[in-house]
Scaffold this motif. Structure first.
Motif, short mmCIF file in Angstrom:
data_model
loop_
_atom_site.label_atom_id
_atom_site.label_comp_id
_atom_site.label_asym_id
_atom_site.label_seq_id
_atom_site.Cartn_x
_atom_site.Cartn_y
_atom_site.Cartn_z
N LEU A 20 27.25 -8.08 38.79
CA LEU A 20 27.77 -8.96 39.84
C LEU A 20 28.91 -9.80 39.29
N ALA A 21 29.92 -10.00 40.12
CA ALA A 21 31.02 -10.92 39.83
C ALA A 21 31.26 -11.71 41.11
N ALA A 22 31.73 -12.93 40.98
CA ALA A 22 31.92 -13.77 42.16
C ALA A 22 33.18 -14.61 42.04
N SER A 23 33.71 -14.99 43.19
CA SER A 23 34.89 -15.84 43.24
C SER A 23 34.50 -17.31 43.15
N SER A 24 33.23 -17.59 43.02
CA SER A 24 32.73 -18.96 42.99
C SER A 24 31.73 -19.13 41.85
N THR A 29 26.41 -15.45 37.40
CA THR A 29 26.66 -14.06 36.99
C THR A 29 26.42 -13.85 35.50
N THR A 30 25.92 -14.88 34.81
CA THR A 30 25.67 -14.75 33.38
C THR A 30 24.32 -14.09 33.09
N VAL A 31 23.43 -14.11 34.06
CA VAL A 31 22.12 -13.48 33.91
C VAL A 31 22.23 -12.04 34.38
N PRO A 32 21.85 -11.07 33.55
CA PRO A 32 21.96 -9.67 33.96
C PRO A 32 21.09 -9.35 35.17
#
Length: 64
Positions: A20-24, A29-32
Motif C-alpha cells: 500500500l502507498a498513500a497520498s496522506s 504504510t510502514t506496516v506490511p
C-alpha cells in the motif's frame, strides 16, 4: 486521499503480497500487509474489476 495497491515484484521472497502507498500520512504504510489483508485486497480489486468492466464503452473496442 489516494491509495495505491501494488504487488511485490516476482522473484523476491515475499512476492505476490500486496503493498500500500498513500497520498496522506493518515494511512500507515510502514506496516506490511499481512496474508489476510492481502486476500481481502485481492477480493476487493476483483469486485472493482467486475464493476468497471461492466461499465466499459464497448464501442471503444470496435475497430472500424
Amino acid at each position: 486521499m489516494t491509495v495505491t495497491v501494488g504487488q511485490v515484484a516476482h522473484g523476491r521472497p515475499d512476492a505476490a503480497f500486496s503493498t500500500l502507498a498513500a497520498s496522506s500520512l493518515l494511512l500507515n504504510t510502514t506496516v506490511p500487509v499481512d496474508g489476510g489483508e492481502h486476500l481481502q485486497l485481492r477480493a476487493a480489486l476483483d469486485t472493482i474489476a467486475v464493476v468497471v468492466s461492466r461499465r466499459l464503452h464497448t464501442e471503444a473496442f470496435e475497430q472500424g
